[in-house]
Scaffold this motif. Structure first.
Motif, PDB file in Angstrom:
ATOM      1  N   PHE A 142       0.693  -1.712  -0.275  1.00  0.00           N
ATOM      2  CA  PHE A 142      -0.427   0.385  -0.241  1.00  0.00           C
ATOM      3  C   PHE A 142       0.291   0.959  -0.340  1.00  0.00           C
ATOM      4  O   PHE A 142       0.608   2.327   0.715  1.00  0.00           O
ATOM      5  CB  PHE A 142      -0.832  -0.190   1.585  1.00  0.00           C
ATOM      6  N   THR A 143       2.180   1.047  -0.074  1.00  0.00           N
ATOM      7  CA  THR A 143       2.909   2.070  -0.040  1.00  0.00           C
ATOM      8  C   THR A 143       2.986   3.756  -1.045  1.00  0.00           C
ATOM      9  O   THR A 143       2.567   2.809  -2.202  1.00  0.00           O
ATOM     10  CB  THR A 143       4.119   1.758  -0.058  1.00  0.00           C
ATOM     11  N   ILE A 144       2.541   4.328  -1.304  1.00  0.00           N
ATOM     12  CA  ILE A 144       2.816   5.249  -2.050  1.00  0.00           C
ATOM     13  C   ILE A 144       3.851   6.125  -1.804  1.00  0.00           C
ATOM     14  O   ILE A 144       3.961   7.206  -1.044  1.00  0.00           O
ATOM     15  CB  ILE A 144       1.681   5.952  -2.948  1.00  0.00           C
ATOM     16  N   ASP A 145       4.283   6.519  -2.854  1.00  0.00           N
ATOM     17  CA  ASP A 145       5.738   7.717  -2.819  1.00  0.00           C
ATOM     18  C   ASP A 145       5.062   9.043  -3.087  1.00  0.00           C
ATOM     19  O   ASP A 145       5.122   9.304  -3.948  1.00  0.00           O
ATOM     20  CB  ASP A 145       7.124   7.678  -3.154  1.00  0.00           C
ATOM     21  N   PRO A 177      -4.026  11.238  -6.786  1.00  0.00           N
ATOM     22  CA  PRO A 177      -4.656  10.770  -7.339  1.00  0.00           C
ATOM     23  C   PRO A 177      -4.278   9.098  -7.584  1.00  0.00           C
ATOM     24  O   PRO A 177      -3.958   8.383  -7.703  1.00  0.00           O
ATOM     25  CB  PRO A 177      -3.386  10.622  -8.710  1.00  0.00           C
ATOM     26  N   ASN A 178      -5.993   8.538  -7.929  1.00  0.00           N
ATOM     27  CA  ASN A 178      -6.079   7.109  -7.495  1.00  0.00           C
ATOM     28  C   ASN A 178      -5.786   6.557  -6.146  1.00  0.00           C
ATOM     29  O   ASN A 178      -5.947   5.424  -6.119  1.00  0.00           O
ATOM     30  CB  ASN A 178      -5.771   6.308  -8.908  1.00  0.00           C
ATOM     31  N   ALA A 179      -5.186   7.245  -5.039  1.00  0.00           N
ATOM     32  CA  ALA A 179      -5.302   6.878  -4.013  1.00  0.00           C
ATOM     33  C   ALA A 179      -6.464   6.069  -3.330  1.00  0.00           C
ATOM     34  O   ALA A 179      -7.531   6.787  -3.419  1.00  0.00           O
ATOM     35  CB  ALA A 179      -4.401   7.759  -3.051  1.00  0.00           C
ATOM     36  N   GLU A 222      -6.413   2.424   2.072  1.00  0.00           N
ATOM     37  CA  GLU A 222      -5.399   1.928   2.262  1.00  0.00           C
ATOM     38  C   GLU A 222      -4.431   2.696   2.371  1.00  0.00           C
ATOM     39  O   GLU A 222      -3.058   2.259   2.641  1.00  0.00           O
ATOM     40  CB  GLU A 222      -5.852   0.394   2.653  1.00  0.00           C
ATOM     41  N   ASN A 223      -3.989   3.022   1.484  1.00  0.00           N
ATOM     42  CA  ASN A 223      -2.326   3.449   0.883  1.00  0.00           C
ATOM     43  C   ASN A 223      -1.469   4.876   2.392  1.00  0.00           C
ATOM     44  O   ASN A 223      -2.514   5.205   2.731  1.00  0.00           O
ATOM     45  CB  ASN A 223      -2.975   4.137  -0.506  1.00  0.00           C
ATOM     46  N   HIS A 224      -0.646   4.496   2.617  1.00  0.00           N
ATOM     47  CA  HIS A 224      -0.529   5.659   2.936  1.00  0.00           C
ATOM     48  C   HIS A 224       1.511   6.012   2.443  1.00  0.00           C
ATOM     49  O   HIS A 224       1.657   4.736   1.512  1.00  0.00           O
ATOM     50  CB  HIS A 224       0.183   4.925   4.612  1.00  0.00           C
TER      51      HIS A 224
END
Length: 189
Positions: A51-54, A105-107, A110-112
């Protein structure tokens, strides 16, 4: 000061007048720098989950002792007063900075952002404070050493959360709010 995994929430770290004064200072300030990544690349890869997004963010350093001493004379008196008022000002400050993030965008919920700790020198004992400038839905997530979620803290204007700087954590981008703004303190115990 705090056991390693204790996460303490302080409601009304700043009272309403202090909250509004800080928000006015921020509104009138145009010196935030853009940072393409919220955390160093090697840290992102080391603690990555599905679920990681930078995400990018805007950063403003208010006080920093490493390399060159930086003191923002406009913000520092108010944030130092908040430390003093909450009986935390008799400690050595390592860093104070403000982060502003936006919907990604599109997160999904659950993303973090990248999981990280706030201190990189192993012999130093520090604690961190995250002060929430505004209410939003970009929760702060805390993880154990196995990267399992142990606690979520919802941003609420005026709230602060205090924890050991070595405790792994991540921010979530807001989804239903226009931005998430925090002030992050790292203080030696």
């Amino acid at each position: 000061m705090m056991p390693n995994n204790e996460i303490k929430i302080i409601e009304n770290f700043a009272n309403f007048e202090e909250q509004e004064s800080l928000k006015l200072l921020i509104k009138d300030d145009d010196s935030h720098g853009f940072d393409v990544s919220s955390v160093d690349k090697h840290v992102i890869d080391q603690y990555r989950t599905e679920f990681t997004i930078d995400y990018p963010q805007f950063v403003k350093v208010i006080f920093q002792t490493s390399d060159n001493l930086i003191i923002d004379n406009k913000f520092f008196p108010l944030v130092y007063y908040l430390l003093h008022k909450n009986k935390l000002s008799n400690k050595f400050i390592y860093r104070i900075k403000m982060n502003t993030t936006f919907p990604y965008p599109n997160a999904i919920k659950e993303n973090h952002g990248p999981i990280h700790d706030d201190i990189h020198f192993s012999k130093s004992e520090c604690f961190s404070i995250i002060y929430y400038v505004n209410e939003n839905d970009g929760d702060t997530l805390f993880f154990n050493d196995n990267l399992q979620l142990i606690k979520k803290v919802k941003p609420k204007q005026g709230r602060a959360v205090i924890f050991d700087s070595k405790l792994k954590h991540a921010a979530s981008c807001p989804i239903n709010y226009p931005y998430r703004q925090i002030i992050n303190f790292v203080i030696f115990k």
